[in-house]
Write a protein that holds these residues in place. Structure first.
Motif, PDB file in Angstrom:
ATOM      1  N   PRO A 290     -43.448  80.546 -30.383  1.00 46.47           N
ATOM      2  CA  PRO A 290     -44.191  79.827 -31.426  1.00 46.47           C
ATOM      3  C   PRO A 290     -44.536  80.676 -32.655  1.00 46.47           C
ATOM      4  N   SER A 291     -44.716  81.982 -32.474  1.00 48.77           N
ATOM      5  CA  SER A 291     -45.041  82.846 -33.613  1.00 48.77           C
ATOM      6  C   SER A 291     -43.923  82.869 -34.646  1.00 48.77           C
ATOM      7  N   ASN A 292     -42.714  82.508 -34.220  1.00 52.81           N
ATOM      8  CA  ASN A 292     -41.593  82.486 -35.159  1.00 52.81           C
ATOM      9  C   ASN A 292     -41.746  81.391 -36.204  1.00 52.81           C
ATOM     10  N   ILE A 293     -42.567  80.384 -35.912  1.00 56.11           N
ATOM     11  CA  ILE A 293     -42.841  79.352 -36.912  1.00 56.11           C
ATOM     12  C   ILE A 293     -43.600  79.956 -38.086  1.00 56.11           C
ATOM     13  N   CYS A 294     -44.581  80.791 -37.798  1.00 57.11           N
ATOM     14  CA  CYS A 294     -45.330  81.459 -38.871  1.00 57.11           C
ATOM     15  C   CYS A 294     -44.401  82.331 -39.706  1.00 57.11           C
ATOM     16  N   ARG A 295     -43.477  83.020 -39.036  1.00 57.94           N
ATOM     17  CA  ARG A 295     -42.524  83.864 -39.760  1.00 57.94           C
ATOM     18  C   ARG A 295     -41.576  83.007 -40.606  1.00 57.94           C
ATOM     19  N   ALA A 296     -41.208  81.835 -40.087  1.00 57.68           N
ATOM     20  CA  ALA A 296     -40.341  80.935 -40.841  1.00 57.68           C
ATOM     21  C   ALA A 296     -41.053  80.432 -42.096  1.00 57.68           C
ATOM     22  N   LEU A 297     -42.323  80.074 -41.961  1.00 58.91           N
ATOM     23  CA  LEU A 297     -43.095  79.615 -43.110  1.00 58.91           C
ATOM     24  C   LEU A 297     -43.248  80.722 -44.142  1.00 58.91           C
ATOM     25  N   GLU A 298     -43.455  81.927 -43.655  1.00 57.12           N
ATOM     26  CA  GLU A 298     -43.588  83.069 -44.548  1.00 57.12           C
ATOM     27  C   GLU A 298     -42.266  83.341 -45.269  1.00 57.12           C
ATOM     28  N   ARG A 299     -41.159  83.142 -44.580  1.00 57.89           N
ATOM     29  CA  ARG A 299     -39.842  83.336 -45.181  1.00 57.89           C
ATOM     30  C   ARG A 299     -39.671  82.411 -46.392  1.00 57.89           C
ATOM     31  N   VAL A 300     -40.063  81.149 -46.216  1.00 60.98           N
ATOM     32  CA  VAL A 300     -39.951  80.183 -47.310  1.00 60.98           C
ATOM     33  C   VAL A 300     -40.910  80.536 -48.441  1.00 60.98           C
ATOM     34  N   GLN A 301     -42.131  80.888 -48.068  1.00 60.57           N
ATOM     35  CA  GLN A 301     -43.148  81.203 -49.070  1.00 60.57           C
ATOM     36  C   GLN A 301     -42.747  82.388 -49.931  1.00 60.57           C
ATOM     37  N   ASN A 302     -42.054  83.356 -49.359  1.00 60.44           N
ATOM     38  CA  ASN A 302     -41.714  84.587 -50.082  1.00 60.44           C
ATOM     39  C   ASN A 302     -40.366  84.525 -50.789  1.00 60.44           C
ATOM     40  N   SER A 303     -39.672  83.414 -50.696  1.00 64.66           N
ATOM     41  CA  SER A 303     -38.346  83.295 -51.311  1.00 64.66           C
ATOM     42  C   SER A 303     -38.350  82.174 -52.346  1.00 64.66           C
ATOM     43  N   SER A 304     -38.134  82.511 -53.606  1.00 66.80           N
ATOM     44  CA  SER A 304     -38.093  81.491 -54.655  1.00 66.80           C
ATOM     45  C   SER A 304     -36.908  80.552 -54.432  1.00 66.80           C
ATOM     46  N   ALA A 305     -35.794  81.091 -53.936  1.00 65.81           N
ATOM     47  CA  ALA A 305     -34.613  80.264 -53.685  1.00 65.81           C
ATOM     48  C   ALA A 305     -34.887  79.223 -52.611  1.00 65.81           C
ATOM     49  N   LEU A 306     -35.580  79.640 -51.538  1.00 67.54           N
ATOM     50  CA  LEU A 306     -35.894  78.699 -50.465  1.00 67.54           C
ATOM     51  C   LEU A 306     -36.935  77.676 -50.910  1.00 67.54           C
ATOM     52  N   ARG A 307     -37.871  78.090 -51.762  1.00 64.45           N
ATOM     53  CA  ARG A 307     -38.863  77.139 -52.260  1.00 64.45           C
ATOM     54  C   ARG A 307     -38.199  76.063 -53.117  1.00 64.45           C
ATOM     55  N   ILE A 308     -37.210  76.478 -53.907  1.00 64.59           N
ATOM     56  CA  ILE A 308     -36.464  75.509 -54.712  1.00 64.59           C
ATOM     57  C   ILE A 308     -35.704  74.542 -53.796  1.00 64.59           C
ATOM     58  N   LYS A 309     -35.083  75.110 -52.756  1.00 60.70           N
ATOM     59  CA  LYS A 309     -34.329  74.284 -51.823  1.00 60.70           C
ATOM     60  C   LYS A 309     -35.247  73.327 -51.069  1.00 60.70           C
ATOM     61  N   LEU A 310     -36.477  73.785 -50.772  1.00 70.07           N
ATOM     62  CA  LEU A 310     -37.437  72.913 -50.092  1.00 70.07           C
ATOM     63  C   LEU A 310     -37.809  71.741 -50.989  1.00 70.07           C
ATOM     64  N   ASN A 311     -38.018  71.994 -52.269  1.00 65.83           N
ATOM     65  CA  ASN A 311     -38.330  70.909 -53.202  1.00 65.83           C
ATOM     66  C   ASN A 311     -37.169  69.929 -53.309  1.00 65.83           C
ATOM     67  N   GLU A 312     -35.945  70.464 -53.292  1.00 62.91           N
ATOM     68  CA  GLU A 312     -34.770  69.589 -53.332  1.00 62.91           C
ATOM     69  C   GLU A 312     -34.701  68.720 -52.080  1.00 62.91           C
ATOM     70  N   LEU A 313     -35.065  69.314 -50.939  1.00 60.08           N
ATOM     71  CA  LEU A 313     -35.068  68.555 -49.683  1.00 60.08           C
ATOM     72  C   LEU A 313     -36.101  67.443 -49.739  1.00 60.08           C
ATOM     73  N   LYS A 314     -37.270  67.745 -50.286  1.00 58.31           N
ATOM     74  CA  LYS A 314     -38.316  66.733 -50.424  1.00 58.31           C
ATOM     75  C   LYS A 314     -37.848  65.581 -51.304  1.00 58.31           C
ATOM     76  N   GLN A 315     -37.162  65.921 -52.405  1.00 64.75           N
ATOM     77  CA  GLN A 315     -36.658  64.889 -53.303  1.00 64.75           C
ATOM     78  C   GLN A 315     -35.597  64.034 -52.614  1.00 64.75           C
ATOM     79  N   THR A 316     -34.753  64.690 -51.815  1.00 66.22           N
ATOM     80  CA  THR A 316     -33.724  63.967 -51.078  1.00 66.22           C
ATOM     81  C   THR A 316     -34.342  62.960 -50.119  1.00 66.22           C
ATOM     82  N   LEU A 317     -35.454  63.377 -49.504  1.00 70.92           N
ATOM     83  CA  LEU A 317     -36.139  62.497 -48.542  1.00 70.92           C
ATOM     84  C   LEU A 317     -37.180  61.618 -49.211  1.00 70.92           C
ATOM     85  N   GLU A 318     -37.238  61.733 -50.550  1.00 72.02           N
ATOM     86  CA  GLU A 318     -38.157  60.917 -51.366  1.00 72.02           C
ATOM     87  C   GLU A 318     -39.606  61.166 -51.023  1.00 72.02           C
ATOM     88  N   PHE A 319     -39.946  62.465 -50.836  1.00 74.65           N
ATOM     89  CA  PHE A 319     -41.334  62.837 -50.658  1.00 74.65           C
ATOM     90  C   PHE A 319     -41.894  63.244 -52.001  1.00 74.65           C
TER      91      PHE A 319
END
Length: 321
Positions: A290-319
């Protein structure tokens, strides 16, 4: 702080805490009325419309600790044990306990000698507090100023905020940060803030909830338990995995380092909209411990590229955030 050590040494530390509070506001529905960040601790006055204080605090303190340690390239405990949670009587017929607690929080920098009194510094000069937002600063979406102002019978507009600011600035200036009311002593040593009737109601509630049989949260039902419903999380996972072109079957996600960035995106998406446990999410995405979830969240938080991709995913899912 563990051993009394300072925790909030830098603006990055303080911004990290506020960023996480914003996340929990979105995922858990917390309503924040007042907060202050000090050197080795913080205070926060909040409501939890759903029964998810424990889950939210576990996430807040856990993820903050991971980031704090990473910035210092260290390991170990950051906080000294469990947080302290004190129920506050908010009944309109009570003795104003809600506003007493809000004042106590806002006046913390005065009691420690950072502002007010002989320092010549205004209370609003301590920026790491909700108090400046009761003045002219625009409040973040997760901070609700209306409840505190209403306790003083003030309107939630610039006139009401100006009156509240002037009142508390005067208390800070004259060092009237301590109150003769025993509520302050209860805040430091007690387990509730309120009158005897409020205490009786709390004890009654505890009595109703006592059971010798353990109940899995997944078995709870009803609107009040929405945050424990894994059905919504499962829908999000399936939709996100499909949108990313990943297999939706858990067994096909197994593999050390397999789809690591994409699975981190899915974890961030689900964590932002539900409060399912890390154990469930790690198992569903085949991320191991379960601790790997925290590391996964931190990975996204610390990467501008992943944050952009997350926003694109939200738009794709219409969030919409």
């Amino acid at each position: 702080g563990d051993g009394g050590k300072s925790i909030f040494d830098t603006d990055d530390d303080r911004q990290s805490l506020l960023h996480l509070i914003n996340q929990i506001h979105e995922s858990h529905g917390w309503i924040v009325h007042a907060y202050v960040i000090m050197g080795n601790h913080f205070h926060i006055l909040l409501e939890t419309p759903e029964p998810n204080l424990v889950d939210g605090m576990r996430y807040l303190m856990g993820v903050f600790s991971l980031g704090w340690n990473k910035r210092r390239k260290r390991h170990g405990h950051v906080f000294q044990g469990r947080y302290k949670a004190i129920p506050v009587d908010t009944d309109e017929r009570s003795d104003g306990y809600f506003k007493i607690v809000a004042d106590y929080i806002h006046l913390n920098p005065v009691r420690i000698g950072w502002v007010g009194g002989e320092t010549g510094k205004t209370l609003s000069s301590h920026l790491w507090s909700s108090f400046p937002y009761y003045g002219r600063r625009k409040a973040p979406k997760w901070l609700y100023t209306s409840r505190v102002l209403n306790e003083f019978q003030l309107s939630n507009d610039r006139f009401g905020k100006k009156s509240y600011s002037a009142y508390l600035e005067q208390r800070a200036k004259t060092k009237a940060a301590e109150d003769s009311d025993d509520a302050f002593a209860k805040l430091q040593r007690g387990w509730f803030i309120g009158n005897e009737q409020f205490k009786s109601r709390l004890l009654d509630r505890i009595g109703i909830g006592v059971s010798t049989k353990k109940t899995k949260r997944e078995n709870l039902s009803g609107p009040a338990m929405r945050s424990y419903d894994t059905n919504e999380a499962e829908k999000l996972v399936n939709s996100a995995l499909f949108a990313l072109g990943l297999p939706t079957n858990t067994s096909e996600l197994v593999g050390r380092g397999k789809f690591v960035n994409d699975k981190a995106l899915v974890a961030a998406l689900v964590r932002g909209r539900t409060s399912v446990k890390n154990a469930w999410l790690a198992d569903r995405l085949s991320l191991g411990h379960p601790s790997n979830i925290c590391r996964a969240l931190e990975r996204v938080q610390n990467s501008s590229a992943l944050r952009i991709k997350l926003n694109e995913l939200k738009q794709t899912l219409e969030f919409k955030d």
